[in-house]
Design a protein around this motif. Structure first.
Motif, PDB file in Angstrom:
ATOM      1  N   PHE A  27       0.834  -1.203   0.000  1.00  0.00           N
ATOM      2  CA  PHE A  27       0.000   0.000   0.000  1.00  0.00           C
ATOM      3  C   PHE A  27       0.870   1.256   0.000  1.00  0.00           C
ATOM      4  N   SER A  79       2.899   1.690  -3.604  1.00  0.00           N
ATOM      5  CA  SER A  79       2.218   2.127  -4.833  1.00  0.00           C
ATOM      6  C   SER A  79       2.360   3.639  -5.029  1.00  0.00           C
ATOM      7  N   ASP A  80       2.210   4.431  -3.980  1.00  0.00           N
ATOM      8  CA  ASP A  80       2.337   5.878  -4.114  1.00  0.00           C
ATOM      9  C   ASP A  80       3.770   6.293  -4.421  1.00  0.00           C
ATOM     10  N   GLN A  87       4.368   5.742  -7.960  1.00  0.00           N
ATOM     11  CA  GLN A  87       3.674   6.770  -8.738  1.00  0.00           C
ATOM     12  C   GLN A  87       4.514   8.055  -8.818  1.00  0.00           C
ATOM     13  N   TYR A 110       3.495  -0.749 -10.384  1.00  0.00           N
ATOM     14  CA  TYR A 110       2.438   0.002  -9.724  1.00  0.00           C
ATOM     15  C   TYR A 110       1.099  -0.758  -9.823  1.00  0.00           C
ATOM     16  N   ASN A 111       0.813  -1.273 -11.017  1.00  0.00           N
ATOM     17  CA  ASN A 111      -0.429  -2.021 -11.213  1.00  0.00           C
ATOM     18  C   ASN A 111      -0.463  -3.265 -10.322  1.00  0.00           C
ATOM     19  N   LYS A 123      -1.096  -2.186  -6.690  1.00  0.00           N
ATOM     20  CA  LYS A 123      -2.495  -1.795  -6.476  1.00  0.00           C
ATOM     21  C   LYS A 123      -3.430  -2.997  -6.476  1.00  0.00           C
ATOM     22  N   SER A 124      -3.006  -4.060  -7.136  1.00  0.00           N
ATOM     23  CA  SER A 124      -3.878  -5.243  -7.226  1.00  0.00           C
ATOM     24  C   SER A 124      -3.826  -6.097  -5.961  1.00  0.00           C
ATOM     25  N   THR A 176      -4.472  -7.085  -2.382  1.00  0.00           N
ATOM     26  CA  THR A 176      -5.425  -6.737  -1.317  1.00  0.00           C
ATOM     27  C   THR A 176      -5.164  -7.543  -0.053  1.00  0.00           C
TER      28      THR A 176
END
Length: 953
Positions: free
Chosen positions: A320, A323-324, A327, A397-398, A401-402, A404
């Motif tokens: 989590f 990912s930022d 980015q 990044y993808n 984000k995937s 969970t």
């Protein structure tokens, strides 16, 4: 009921300055401190004043014994004496801790001086921001070095240097920070704090001692020749000489010597392993491999190594958080693709925003990453490579984000269950502080734990979320009628969050900003969700809970990725080599002190992560690092240190026992004086309650500080102490009052207690006078001198007079002291003054003798050096003459003979100049001693306070 005579006597007793030979030297700091002091801390502070403080001392107690409190006692005493030019130089992570502890424990306000506020003050017209009025200045090693010219323009009353072992190699030319600081602080009194005054060589001790007093040893050459071989090779005479030289300035107490007074709890380690999911491991592997490439456009060359460290921290924290970060790297590549010139951007604030307290690492980080030269590439080739790198980062990044399902987060729930079970077992509060290195991970954990029913509070470098603001308002309203509000929003916000955690929340999720400057003794469970590579950081985290005041064993839970070979080896080093997680004290000073800087160690770990790709390479690199640590930790100087720096246990314990008794007596006496003075001076303004030692004035409740030490959680009260402005006002009012002679009736019958020496005086009467004598010499001292007789002309001892003023009393009409009584009291006073002055003269003579002996040895060292240099030239001549006999080439032989003649001329010149140079050394020694003699001249002033006629009923 007591009189104005009582009040004036109390006021002078509370503020008088005593000799460092007694606990009285620390009177004001003892009564102002809101911490239960241990006798070894009192002894260390007294030692520093005995040093004397015109030069300073090296306080080298073992780790965990409270050197910060020792320094705080010294600062507090100087502060009370209005000597307030105080500079504190510390490693960056300790700045806030010092700031907080000075205020919390000693009520001393301070300012952290760094580039931002330094520049702001200069822009606003302050020429030298180091020059502060009634504020101690706290700054880092690096900043003090960078501003050494401004620093030396302040006439400091005291310079404190914490973690001073960083300066122990100051004798080396390469130690630029140490040399700059030694030059900048030269001539100012200094206190050096370190648990590891020497690690590998006695030269390190030479370096630290030279900081305090450059005349204890001659110079580096003579010290090295005489002492630096270590205790085994040194002669017994030299060893005794070395110990005697450092004894006046070096002080060390061991943990085993203070167990009678300090109750230490254990650290209990728990390792929480987790196995990342396939997606999480794939993300880790791909990003880790990406970071190892030689050419990366997303990470600018100027910050490549540092930014890589940040990505690795966040990568290990959570998908989590990552990912930022990915980015922000993608956005940077977009800028490059659009032609923006960002190739050598320095620190990208957006990029570093997720990691707290990174300025501290940045300050010590020297980024020297070598990158392949890409200047040969065409613009089209660069564009293609940047585009490819962006696509790659987008795929990472993808993937992030995937994800969970977070295996590490799930493991946290199990860890908390076992941790809280242990808390119930040891009957500790069911509270936990969870440390993470990422603010984004912090938010993820809060959401997850609140969903599971936990009451959670966040603590980070910003503390700007709506919940923090709400807690801050709650805290302000709660403390609107006491003095807990400092006016600094940052400090008050931190205090509010800690208090909310203590009273309402079960979990505090903290970033690195909580590893310094806050005290969490009420919490006994620490979770290192993300484990730093820097051992000093880890120790600071655990030290938030495992510290003075902790009543329970502290459980430390560490997370370990069982798939990651490098993580396993890092944990092994921190656990087994640095011994951070178990035992009574955590890491020993021998071990943690081997690190000049935790950041340097962090860089070594980073290098392994960057260069090793297989498990074999990782294990080989860590094994090599471990061997280096083992070599340092084995520490060939351990035997020398123990015999050189440490005193016999029995001797130390006896001294500490004596200090424990003296301190208790002194504290009880001074607290009684302050309370009684306050009742006398404040009787028309305040309502006093003897039972609770509190009073109310102007709708505010003031609680006497002796109770505050025992009841730290007292709410909505002002902490009343000697340094409080109201106490200052009352004390000065009592001291300035002009008292005419009166008749005083002391009422033993109303005294709750028994004073045997006064019982025989019941029914008797007589005369008494009180004078104060000020002596400025080695130390500034004040002595209160009672002169008293009864009506039969029997003299009353000083002790009896002091005890008289413990009795309640009433005053009557003004009287005139008969001339015959004045003469008798005057004669008694002169005899007592002579006794005081003679005692001080004896101490002064001892000091002069020791100073003369020190300077004689210093001069002898320098003279020996001159003779050694002549001998070295003679030895070189002898070698050349021997070599000359073996040379057959005439030209070479002539050159050699020419060199020999030049050396012989040099030796002859040195011999001729020897006596002149030795005379110059003696002249320099005499000049230094004359300066000392001038300081030792006694300046005596006297002041009569009051006279009275006494009667005891």
């Amino acid at each position: 009921m007591s009189t104005n005579f009582h009040s004036q006597y109390y006021a002078y007793e509370l503020t008088k300055q005593s000799s460092a030979s007694s606990v009285g030297r620390l009177s004001q700091s003892l009564i102002n401190a809101t911490v239960d002091l241990n006798p070894h801390q009192v002894e260390a502070a007294l030692f520093a004043f005995r040093a004397p403080l015109d030069r300073g001392a090296l306080l080298a107690d073992e780790v965990g014994l409270g050197k910060t409190i020792e320094a705080g006692l010294i600062i507090s005493q100087l502060w009370a004496e209005r000597k307030r030019k105080i500079l504190i130089i510390v490693p960056p992570p300790l700045r806030k801790q010092w700031n907080q502890e000075l205020m919390e424990k000693f009520y001393i306000p301070s300012m952290i001086l760094e580039s931002k506020n330094f520049n702001e003050m200069q822009r606003s017209g302050v020429s030298n921001p180091f020059h502060q009025q009634d504020l101690a200045v706290i700054t880092s090693f690096q900043f003090a070095r960078n501003k050494d010219s401004e620093l030396k323009r302040v006439n400091w009353d005291l310079v404190i240097i914490d973690e001073a072992h960083r300066l122990r190699n100051v004798y080396k030319k390469s130690n630029k920070i140490g040399r700059a600081l030694r030059s900048a602080t030269e001539g100012f009194p200094k206190i050096l704090l370190t648990a590891t005054p020497l690690q590998n060589s006695l030269m390190e001790l030479y370096g630290l001692v030279s900081f305090i007093d450059p005349h204890i040893f001659g110079d580096e050459t003579t010290f090295r020749k005489q002492f630096s071989r270590g205790s085994r090779e040194m002669s017994q005479a030299d060893f005794i000489d070395l110990k005697q030289r450092i004894k006046p300035v070096c002080h060390r107490t061991l943990r085993r010597q203070v167990t009678e007074y300090v109750n230490y709890t254990q650290r209990i380690p728990i390792t929480q392993t987790f196995i990342p999911t396939e997606a999480e491991w794939a993300l880790y592997e791909r990003v880790s491999s990406y970071l190892q490439r030689e050419v990366l456009f997303a990470l600018p060359k100027a910050q490549r190594s540092l930014m890589t460290l940040v990505v690795r921290k966040i990568l290990a924290s959570s998908s989590f958080a990552l990912s930022d970060t990915l980015q922000s790297l993608i956005r940077r590549l977009d800028d490059l693709l659009q032609g923006n010139n960002v190739g050598n951007l320095g620190i990208n604030k957006e990029f570093y925003n997720d990691v707290d307290e990174f300025d501290d690492t940045l300050e010590e980080w020297d980024d020297s990453f070598e990158e392949l030269d890409i200047n040969d590439l065409t613009e089209e080739e660069k564009h293609a490579l940047i585009l490819k790198e962006k696509q790659e980062l987008q795929s990472y990044y993808n993937l992030a984000k995937s994800i969970t399902e977070n295996a590490k987060g799930d493991a946290l729930l199990l860890a908390l269950e076992s941790g809280f079970e242990k808390m119930r077992e040891i009957k500790a509060n069911e509270k936990a502080v969870i440390f993470t290195e990422s603010r984004r991970t912090q938010n993820y954990l809060k959401e997850m734990l609140e969903y599971k029913g936990y009451n959670v509070v966040l603590f980070n470098g910003q503390n700007s979320d709506p919940e923090a603001k709400k807690i801050y308002q709650w805290w302000l309203e709660k403390h609107q009628n006491d003095d807990k509000i400092t006016g600094s929003k940052t400090a008050d916000m931190r205090a509010a969050l800690v208090e909310y955690f203590r009273e309402h929340a079960s979990i505090l999720i903290a970033t690195e900003s909580a590893s310094e400057g806050i005290n969490l003794q009420f919490c006994s469970l620490i979770v290192n969700y993300d484990l730093p590579w820097n051992p000093q950081r880890v120790e600071q985290r655990i030290g938030r809970c495992h510290r003075y005041g902790q009543k329970h064993d502290v459980v430390v839970i560490n997370f370990l990725n069982s798939k990651n070979a490098a993580d396993k080896r890092v944990f092994e080093l921190l656990s087994e080599k640095f011994k951070l997680f178990d035992g009574v004290f955590g890491s020993s000073d021998e071990v943690l002190g081997t690190l000049e800087s935790g950041v340097d160690f962090e860089k070594r770990i980073q290098e392994i992560y960057q260069t090793c790709r297989t498990s074999e390479e990782i294990n080989s690199a860590f094994s090599q690092l471990q061997e280096e640590l083992d070599e340092q930790i084995r520490n060939k100087m351990q035997e020398t240190r123990s015999s050189l720096m440490e005193n016999f246990d029995d001797e130390v314990r006896e001294k500490l026992r004596d200090h424990f008794e003296q301190t208790s007596i002194q504290m009880n006496r001074l607290e009684r004086f302050l309370w009684n003075l306050s009742k006398i001076e404040g009787q028309k303004e305040a309502v006093f309650d003897d039972a609770s030692l509190s009073f109310t004035k102007d709708n505010k409740k003031y609680q006497f500080i002796s109770r505050m030490k025992k009841e730290q959680n007292s709410e909505n009260v002002v902490h009343f102490r000697l340094s409080h402005p109201l106490a200052n006002l009352w004390v000065e009012k009592a001291k300035k009052r002009s008292l005419k002679p009166k008749e005083i009736t002391f009422m033993y019958s109303d005294y709750e207690g028994k004073i045997s020496v006064l019982e025989s005086l019941i029914g008797k009467e007589g005369w008494l006078s009180l004078d104060v004598i000020n002596i400025e010499s080695v130390e500034t001292e004040q002595h209160l001198i009672f002169s008293a007789v009864d009506t039969n002309s029997n003299q009353l001892d000083q002790d009896i007079c002091e005890k008289l003023f413990l009795l309640p009393a009433t005053d009557h009409e003004d009287i005139i002291v008969p001339g015959s009584i004045e003469n008798t009291l005057g004669y008694i006073r002169e005899c007592q003054e002579d006794a005081v002055l003679n005692n001080i003269m004896e101490r002064t003579a001892e000091y002069m003798d020791s100073e003369l002996e020190k300077l004689d040895k210093w001069a002898k060292d320098l003279k020996v050096k001159l003779e050694v240099e002549i001998d070295e030239v003679s030895v070189e001549i002898d070698y050349l003459k021997k070599d000359s006999k073996t040379i057959r080439n005439i030209q070479e032989k002539l050159e050699m003979n020419k060199k020999i003649k030049e050396l012989e001329k040099k030796r002859n010149d040195m011999r001729r100049n020897l006596y002149d140079q030795q005379d110059q050394i003696d002249e320099q020694k005499d000049t230094l001693f004359e300066e000392i003699e001038a300081k030792l001249q006694q300046k005596v002033t006297k002041q009569h306070l009051f006279a009275l006629k006494w009667r005891i009923i």
